[in-house]
Design a protein around this motif. Structure first.
Motif, PDB file in Angstrom:
ATOM      1  N   ALA A  89     187.511  11.470  17.307  1.00 22.21           N
ATOM      2  CA  ALA A  89     188.476  12.170  18.156  1.00 22.21           C
ATOM      3  C   ALA A  89     189.697  11.298  18.436  1.00 22.21           C
ATOM      4  O   ALA A  89     190.828  11.798  18.481  1.00 22.21           O
ATOM      5  N   ARG A  90     189.492  10.002  18.616  1.00 24.76           N
ATOM      6  CA  ARG A  90     190.629   9.104  18.847  1.00 24.76           C
ATOM      7  C   ARG A  90     191.546   9.084  17.627  1.00 24.76           C
ATOM      8  O   ARG A  90     192.769   9.098  17.746  1.00 24.76           O
ATOM      9  N   ILE A 100     193.503  22.482  20.024  1.00 23.20           N
ATOM     10  CA  ILE A 100     194.683  21.867  20.628  1.00 23.20           C
ATOM     11  C   ILE A 100     195.027  22.690  21.865  1.00 23.20           C
ATOM     12  O   ILE A 100     195.143  23.915  21.789  1.00 23.20           O
ATOM     13  N   VAL A 144     193.594  21.102  12.326  1.00 20.26           N
ATOM     14  CA  VAL A 144     192.378  21.294  13.119  1.00 20.26           C
ATOM     15  C   VAL A 144     191.258  21.890  12.278  1.00 20.26           C
ATOM     16  O   VAL A 144     190.078  21.580  12.498  1.00 20.26           O
ATOM     17  N   ASN A 197     195.799  11.711  23.608  1.00 19.54           N
ATOM     18  CA  ASN A 197     197.018  11.124  23.081  1.00 19.54           C
ATOM     19  C   ASN A 197     198.162  11.231  24.084  1.00 19.54           C
ATOM     20  O   ASN A 197     199.282  10.911  23.771  1.00 19.54           O
ATOM     21  N   SER A 246     191.584   2.364  17.499  1.00 23.15           N
ATOM     22  CA  SER A 246     190.599   3.313  18.019  1.00 23.15           C
ATOM     23  C   SER A 246     189.264   3.225  17.304  1.00 23.15           C
ATOM     24  O   SER A 246     188.229   3.563  17.864  1.00 23.15           O
ATOM     25  N   VAL A 255     187.687  22.188  16.619  1.00 22.05           N
ATOM     26  CA  VAL A 255     188.744  21.389  17.240  1.00 22.05           C
ATOM     27  C   VAL A 255     189.745  22.348  17.853  1.00 22.05           C
ATOM     28  O   VAL A 255     190.137  23.335  17.210  1.00 22.05           O
ATOM     29  N   MET A 305     187.380  18.167  20.759  1.00 20.03           N
ATOM     30  CA  MET A 305     186.596  18.288  19.534  1.00 20.03           C
ATOM     31  C   MET A 305     185.143  18.493  19.950  1.00 20.03           C
ATOM     32  O   MET A 305     184.662  17.847  20.880  1.00 20.03           O
ATOM     33  N   ALA A 351     191.722  11.469  15.317  1.00 19.24           N
ATOM     34  CA  ALA A 351     192.315  12.800  15.204  1.00 19.24           C
ATOM     35  C   ALA A 351     193.498  12.948  16.138  1.00 19.24           C
ATOM     36  O   ALA A 351     194.531  13.522  15.776  1.00 19.24           O
ATOM     37  N   ALA A 352     193.373  12.412  17.357  1.00 16.56           N
ATOM     38  CA  ALA A 352     194.468  12.491  18.310  1.00 16.56           C
ATOM     39  C   ALA A 352     195.676  11.697  17.823  1.00 16.56           C
ATOM     40  O   ALA A 352     196.823  12.120  17.982  1.00 16.56           O
ATOM     41  N   LEU A 405     190.489  14.953  22.988  1.00 15.69           N
ATOM     42  CA  LEU A 405     191.486  14.366  22.098  1.00 15.69           C
ATOM     43  C   LEU A 405     192.552  13.760  23.005  1.00 15.69           C
ATOM     44  O   LEU A 405     193.326  14.487  23.635  1.00 15.69           O
ATOM     45  N   TRP A 435     188.653  18.295  28.017  1.00 12.95           N
ATOM     46  CA  TRP A 435     190.113  18.205  27.984  1.00 12.95           C
ATOM     47  C   TRP A 435     190.670  17.850  29.357  1.00 12.95           C
ATOM     48  O   TRP A 435     191.543  16.980  29.481  1.00 12.95           O
TER      49      TRP A 435
END
Length: 216
Positions: A165-166, A60, A39, A135, A191, A58, A143, A168-169, A133, A96
């Protein structure tokens, strides 16, 4: 949202950083340390790609809304993120939970998250763009990019940040899998399909991200 086009700088340095993140994490469980490294690096990439951003972060977020790891490019970004979890409100928590981007054009006038916007306005933050993010059905985190300028971010910035972001996920979601390279290749190519066709300077970043999945 500001509709003035912005251009992104070439992504060779961010791409190298993301490759380093992947190299350190490949084949390992997403532990607290590998998540923190990931991150942190991704926050720097977001700041570099979105040229109107003066800071990026970022987070999680666990399925119950608990932040498990955070990366930030400067102390004000970290403080702004901490305030969201202190107040239980803010653009990242919204992105989120809803799975949709959240844009604050002016922290002085936006009334959706009044405790948070008042607090970050005192830090000099005037606009913020947060994207999820994605997933898993509940979301992996968020993010975000910040600016001291009112209405700093454009529709193109949102598109670029969503594409990043896609990816990163995909990286964070598959970081522990033994077949990570191929799986990331498939996910990232899907993505970033639109971004790789772009003639903008950011296209080099997208191509470098796809290359992650092809490395031996």
């Amino acid at each position: 949202m500001n509709t003035t086009p912005t251009s992104s700088t070439p992504g060779s340095s961010p791409a190298r950083e993301l490759l380093a993140i992947f190299g350190r994490s490949n084949g390992y469980l997403l532990t607290e340390q590998t998540a923190h490294d990931a991150v942190d690096g991704l926050a720097g990439i977001a700041r570099d790609i979105i040229t109107s951003a003066e800071g990026a972060g970022v987070s999680i977020i666990d399925t119950d809304g608990t932040r498990t790891s955070v990366g930030a490019t400067n102390p004000d970004v970290l403080e702004a993120d901490n305030l969201q979890y202190e107040f239980g409100q803010g653009p990242c928590m919204s992105a989120w939970s809803t799975g949709e981007p959240t844009y604050i054009a002016d922290t002085h006038t936006d009334d959706r998250f009044q405790k948070w916007t008042s607090a970050v306005a005192a830090l000099g933050i005037r606009s913020c763009l947060s994207v999820p993010l994605l997933n898993r059905p509940t979301g992996l985190g968020a993010m975000k990019v910040y600016s001291t300028t009112v209405d700093a971010f454009t529709d193109e910035d949102r598109r670029l940040l969503m594409n990043l972001a896609r990816s990163a996920a995909a990286l964070l979601g598959h970081i522990q899998a033994s077949d990570t390279p191929q799986r990331i290749s498939d996910d990232v190519k899907a993505s970033l399909a639109d971004g790789t066709r772009s003639e903008s300077p950011a296209a080099s970043s997208w191509n470098a991200l796809i290359w992650i999945g092809r490395r031996p």
